[in-house]
Design a protein around this motif. Structure first.
Motif, short mmCIF file in Angstrom:
data_model
loop_
_atom_site.label_atom_id
_atom_site.label_comp_id
_atom_site.label_asym_id
_atom_site.label_seq_id
_atom_site.Cartn_x
_atom_site.Cartn_y
_atom_site.Cartn_z
N GLN A 88 -38.93 -57.81 -28.98
CA GLN A 88 -38.66 -56.36 -29.46
C GLN A 88 -39.76 -56.01 -30.80
O GLN A 88 -39.86 -56.93 -31.53
N SER A 89 -40.10 -54.75 -30.79
CA SER A 89 -40.90 -54.20 -31.82
C SER A 89 -40.24 -54.10 -33.24
O SER A 89 -40.73 -53.54 -34.30
N GLY A 90 -39.00 -54.42 -33.18
CA GLY A 90 -38.09 -54.19 -34.37
C GLY A 90 -36.61 -54.95 -34.10
O GLY A 90 -36.35 -55.22 -33.03
N PHE A 91 -35.90 -55.09 -35.31
CA PHE A 91 -34.35 -55.65 -35.02
C PHE A 91 -33.74 -54.47 -34.38
O PHE A 91 -33.78 -53.45 -34.94
N VAL A 92 -33.06 -54.63 -33.19
CA VAL A 92 -32.11 -53.97 -32.39
C VAL A 92 -31.18 -53.65 -33.34
O VAL A 92 -30.08 -54.64 -33.41
N ARG A 93 -30.75 -52.66 -33.99
CA ARG A 93 -29.47 -52.39 -34.74
C ARG A 93 -28.43 -51.81 -33.94
O ARG A 93 -27.27 -52.04 -34.49
N GLY A 94 -28.43 -51.37 -32.72
CA GLY A 94 -27.59 -50.72 -32.12
C GLY A 94 -27.95 -49.96 -30.80
O GLY A 94 -29.11 -49.97 -30.60
N TYR A 95 -27.00 -49.02 -30.38
CA TYR A 95 -27.54 -48.04 -29.22
C TYR A 95 -26.99 -46.61 -29.56
O TYR A 95 -25.86 -46.56 -30.18
N HIS A 96 -27.76 -45.85 -28.84
CA HIS A 96 -27.08 -44.49 -28.78
C HIS A 96 -26.83 -44.30 -27.29
O HIS A 96 -27.73 -44.26 -26.45
N VAL A 97 -25.59 -43.40 -26.94
CA VAL A 97 -25.38 -43.08 -25.52
C VAL A 97 -25.27 -41.53 -25.78
O VAL A 97 -24.65 -40.91 -26.59
N TYR A 98 -26.31 -40.89 -25.12
CA TYR A 98 -26.33 -39.32 -24.96
C TYR A 98 -25.64 -38.97 -23.62
O TYR A 98 -26.21 -39.46 -22.78
N VAL A 99 -25.15 -37.89 -23.58
CA VAL A 99 -24.32 -37.22 -22.58
C VAL A 99 -24.28 -35.59 -22.48
O VAL A 99 -24.06 -35.29 -23.71
N SER A 100 -24.38 -35.05 -21.45
CA SER A 100 -24.14 -33.62 -21.33
C SER A 100 -23.94 -32.99 -19.98
O SER A 100 -24.59 -33.68 -19.14
#
Length: 587
Positions: free
Chosen positions: A424-436
């Motif tokens: 990875q190109s950075g430390f993966v800090r977490g995730y975002h889930v987007y919904v609509s």
């Protein structure tokens, strides 16, 4: 125009035999030929004209033999038909010595000294000289010396570097009355002689366990304090068991800076020396401890790898100092994805507990791993491991949703195979889930609003654990089409939202049951009722019998109009009840 007063008028001598006077002639008078300005020089003390011929180009000058006279009062007169101007210079010839430049430089040198010689044209004049020396590092030093009126002059320059280039030049002035420095002599470049290499090489190692022993890759470089002190240099690597067995050695030319040797599980002493045509340098020593099982491998894996941050100057690393160590070493790979990875290392003193590591090879978006060692008596031990980026960038790839589980009001997304490793190109800090929803903006309970560039609104959910790769979005509407996307984020942010996945929530089963109860069951009953109408009518609504057909009325007819009337006398009742007195009296 009349002539200008001569400016910068002065007189000097190079050899105490000839005096030369010079001056600037001023602006153009625009008179030529017979009417052009005429210059004459006269001497006040002797009341005689000066026997010299004036010549002018950029400057005017006039020279003559001085004879025995030492003090002069010289007047220069410039005259044309429109006017006359004068300038005067009073001087002692011995105070106006401007020596000729030194010439014919040569030298004698050792590894640390240069004796520079030169000649000058007038040996009778006592001179004071300056020697300018350009050092190998680009700095300039000036050394003063006195001319002893021999056929040549000299100066000895000491404390020089062996096998290094120095460039020298000389100028002189009158020792008793310094009027002006001479011009510089021609420069002379001199190289000192070779000497034994000074200082030690900076060496390091990388140990790889193999069947029956270890492969040790040795690295060396010239430390800032090391000097080859010679034209050509080579390296000699020697290794031997610490129990005193016969040493082995191998030599390398100057183009090499690493080699790999194979050793068994015993303790070894490894030394590396530089060699030139004069001698060897002092040895640089490493001790490879005895291998006990896979102790190094175990200690490497047991150490937790801590994250470090990049700065504008490099990657900032700290460690816990230990008193037992006399130095610390940090090593890393300039190109961690390549083999060989270009291993680098840097040494620090015993009182150091932090450092900024920088390299021209460091680029944003690449993870660099650092190992911190403590060293005592040439034995190094791994203490800590760090990992970090010069600058974090957004993830290169978005998580791929591999599994979707749907209910009428929720969806569960899974992306288990998404990597959070060094790729990875950075430390993966977490995730975002987007919904609509497809047709409208999102407003789900427990979410935050996220505005897209087109002003459409998404619902945003945040997962702060990078190893949690499953999430359930609740409070959805049944039988509705939604768009969703999962984005990983690092310290460098996340990439723009481009692609969505689409889902259709199923119909709510509870609503279906209610529909069945409210619509289907009554309809079924109605159909059955229509089919069995006569039977239902007879069961639920039986035919009321006509009184005229009752046996009760099988009496002798007495009619009032069309209705039969029963006379009380014709019927013997079992019981007679009268509701009220008024009714009874009526009857």
């Amino acid at each position: 125009e009349p002539p200008d007063t001569p400016t910068d008028f002065s007189c000097q001598t190079q050899d105490m035999r000839i005096v030369t006077c010079t001056w600037s002639q001023g602006r153009d008078t625009y008179l030529y030929g017979y009417h052009s300005p005429k210059y004459t020089l006269s001497e006040e003390f002797s009341q005689k004209p000066v026997p010299c011929t004036v010549s002018c180009s950029e400057q005017c000058l006039c020279s003559w033999d001085i004879g025995q006279q030492r003090i002069y009062n010289i007047t220069v007169t410039v005259e044309n038909p429109l006017g006359k101007k004068t300038a005067t210079d009073v001087f002692d010839v011995t105070h106006r010595i401007y020596p000729a430049a030194p010439f014919q430089l040569w030298e004698e040198c050792t590894d640390t000294e240069i004796t520079l010689y030169w000649k000058h044209r007038k040996k009778e004049i006592e001179l004071f000289c300056q020697t300018e020396v350009l050092q190998p590092d680009g700095k300039v030093e000036v050394h003063n010396s006195s001319d002893t009126q021999h056929h040549y002059a000299s100066i000895t320059l000491g404390g020089l570097q062996p096998y290094a280039e120095y460039t020298a030049r000389v100028r002189c002035g009158a020792a008793k009355h310094l009027w002006r420095w001479s011009e510089w002599s021609d420069s002379r470049t001199i190289r000192t002689k070779e000497a034994t290499p000074s200082g030690k090489l900076d060496i390091w190692r990388e140990i790889t366990p193999v069947l029956g022993g270890r492969n040790v890759t040795l690295f060396w470089k010239q430390a800032p304090s090391f000097r080859a002190n010679g034209r050509s240099i080579s390296y000699e690597v020697t290794w031997e068991k610490e129990d005193g067995s016969e040493p082995e050695s191998i030599s390398f030319s100057s183009v090499y800076n690493s080699t790999t040797i194979s050793i068994d599980k015993h303790s070894y002493r490894i030394s590396i020396m530089a060699k030139n045509t004069v001698n060897y340098s002092l040895p640089s020593v490493l001790i490879i401890p005895r291998a006990i099982g896979n102790s190094r491998k175990l200690s490497d894996s047991e150490l937790k790898e801590e994250q470090v941050n990049g700065t504008d100057d490099g990657i900032f690393i700290t460690w816990e100092p230990r008193r037992i160590y006399d130095s610390y070493i940090i090593d890393w790979c300039n190109f961690p994805m390549l083999q060989p990875c270009d291993l680098q290392w840097k040494r620090f003193g015993p009182n150091t507990s932090n450092a900024v590591i920088n390299s021209a090879a460091f680029v944003p978006g690449v993870r660099y791993n650092f190992h911190i060692y403590g060293s005592v008596a040439n034995r190094a031990s791994l203490l800590e491991k760090k990992t970090g980026y010069l600058k974090e960038l957004p993830p290169l790839l978005d998580p791929v949703v591999e599994k979707v589980e749907l209910t009428f009001n929720a969806v569960t997304l899974s992306w288990d195979s998404y990597p959070t490793s060094e790729s990875q190109s950075g430390f993966v800090r977490g995730y975002h889930v987007y919904v609509s929803p497809i047709q409208e903006d999102c407003n789900l309970k427990g979410s935050k609003k996220h505005l897209l560039p087109g002003d459409s609104v998404l619902c945003k959910y945040t997962i702060e654990n990078p190893e949690e790769k499953r999430y359930t979005v609740k409070h959805l509407l049944s039988n509705t089409k939604y768009k969703l996307v999962v984005k990983a984020y690092t310290g460098g942010g996340e990439t723009p939202i481009v692609n969505f996945i689409y889902i259709d929530t199923p119909l709510n089963s509870n609503m279906l049951y209610l529909l069945v109860l409210l619509v289907v069951v009554p309809s079924l009953i109605a159909a059955v009722c229509r089919w069995k109408m006569k039977w239902v009518k007879e069961c639920c609504c039986p035919v009321i019998p006509s009184p005229s057909k009752s046996k009760v009325l099988s009496f002798k007819e007495f009619k009032i109009g069309s209705d039969k009337v029963l006379k009380i006398s014709d019927c013997i009742p079992d019981m007679l009840a009268v509701d009220s007195k008024a009714e009874a009296q009526k009857l």
